[in-house]
Design an enzyme around this catalytic site. Structure first.
Site, short mmCIF file in Angstrom:
data_model
loop_
_atom_site.label_atom_id
_atom_site.label_comp_id
_atom_site.label_asym_id
_atom_site.label_seq_id
_atom_site.Cartn_x
_atom_site.Cartn_y
_atom_site.Cartn_z
N HIS A 16 0.83 -1.22 0.00
CA HIS A 16 0.00 0.00 0.00
C HIS A 16 0.86 1.26 0.00
O HIS A 16 2.04 1.24 0.39
CB HIS A 16 -0.91 0.00 1.23
CG HIS A 16 -0.16 0.02 2.53
ND1 HIS A 16 0.40 1.16 3.06
CD2 HIS A 16 0.12 -0.99 3.39
CE1 HIS A 16 0.99 0.87 4.20
NE2 HIS A 16 0.85 -0.43 4.42
N GLY A 17 0.26 2.37 -0.42
CA GLY A 17 0.95 3.65 -0.37
C GLY A 17 1.21 4.09 1.07
O GLY A 17 0.69 3.52 2.02
N ASN A 22 2.22 5.06 8.98
CA ASN A 22 3.66 5.13 8.73
C ASN A 22 4.24 6.43 9.26
O ASN A 22 5.31 6.46 9.87
CB ASN A 22 3.94 5.03 7.23
CG ASN A 22 3.55 3.70 6.62
OD1 ASN A 22 3.14 3.65 5.46
ND2 ASN A 22 3.67 2.61 7.37
N GLU A 103 -3.15 -6.98 7.02
CA GLU A 103 -1.90 -6.79 7.73
C GLU A 103 -1.69 -7.89 8.76
O GLU A 103 -2.67 -8.45 9.29
CB GLU A 103 -1.91 -5.42 8.42
CG GLU A 103 -0.72 -5.11 9.31
CD GLU A 103 0.59 -5.06 8.54
OE1 GLU A 103 1.10 -6.14 8.18
OE2 GLU A 103 1.11 -3.95 8.33
#
Length: 240
Positions: A16-17, A22, A103
């Site tokens: 994913h971007g 993050n 995830e």
């Protein structure tokens, strides 16, 4: 002549971007705090503005390929789902979601930094050191070996559904790495050697082509298509 088994002709794996998670992880490490500053559960963490640009750049790149994806499968977690939707829109393809691509579950460590884990669960840090990254399972969570079971299940059931197609799979950092473990029949040591030297970048591409002898890796963790978007490599999770 040996006929290849049923399954996709080509397989693209995409992390994913860049997500708000993050960014929160990077800030938490800079500040030296125990937890990430997030007010949503992990499945609902959205893309960052940079992540949206990465997803759009990915879609533009895939649209220009002579052999474009013909089907899109994604983790249902928001950051992966939105990456898939933005890329698939450029391809004029629908997105199908599969919870087996989610995830890795970090159990009691969810939302914690490595520092926080070491301070609150010192015995778990020791246990991970003993078992190693592949087999260690956080309290209430999953190991990489657990993720491998999910990946094997996806490949088994999607082989017939997407026989002969070119399949794009959007998922998460650890899941992409475990796909390599399964598709290439790597050993634990071989997988961890790859992991030591390569951080899977956000919106990067890993591509396989099916052959009579099995899956052939064509490219791994490529980011050239992100020329007009930032390249980011923040890890998805902390390690004690």
């Amino acid at each position: 002549m040996t006929r290849r088994p049923p399954g996709p002709e080509q397989l693209w794996l995409v992390r994913h971007g860049e997500s708000q998670g993050n960014l929160a992880d990077a800030r938490a490490h800079e500040l030296g705090v125990d937890r990430l500053d997030l007010d949503v559960r992990d499945p609902d963490v959205p893309l960052s503005p940079a992540g949206e640009r990465q997803a759009d750049a990915l879609g533009a790149h895939l649209t220009g390929l002579p052999e474009r994806p013909t089907a899109v499968l994604s983790s249902p977690f928001t950051r992966a789902a939105d990456t898939a939707r933005r890329a698939a829109a450029a391809l004029d393809l629908p997105v199908r979601f599969d919870e087996r691509l989610r995830e890795r579950d970090f159990g009691a460590f969810d939302g914690m930094t490595a520092r926080g884990i070491r301070e609150r669960y010192p015995e778990e840090a020791d246990r991970r050191q003993l078992l190693g990254k592949f087999w260690y399972r956080p309290p209430g969570g999953e190991s990489w070996a657990d993720v491998a079971l999910r990946v094997r299940s996806v490949l088994a059931t999607e082989a017939l559904r997407h026989d002969g197609e070119r399949l794009l799979v959007v998922s998460h950092q650890a899941v992409v790495m475990v796909f390599r473990y399964v598709l290439e029949e790597l050993s634990e040591q071989q997988l961890l050697e790859v992991d030591r030297h390569q951080q899977v970048a956000n919106a990067s591409l890993t591509r396989y082509r099916a052959g009579a002898a099995g899956w052939e890796l064509q490219e791994f963790n490529t980011v050239e298509h992100l020329a007009d978007a930032p390249v980011t490599e923040e890890p998805d999770v902390p390690h004690p």
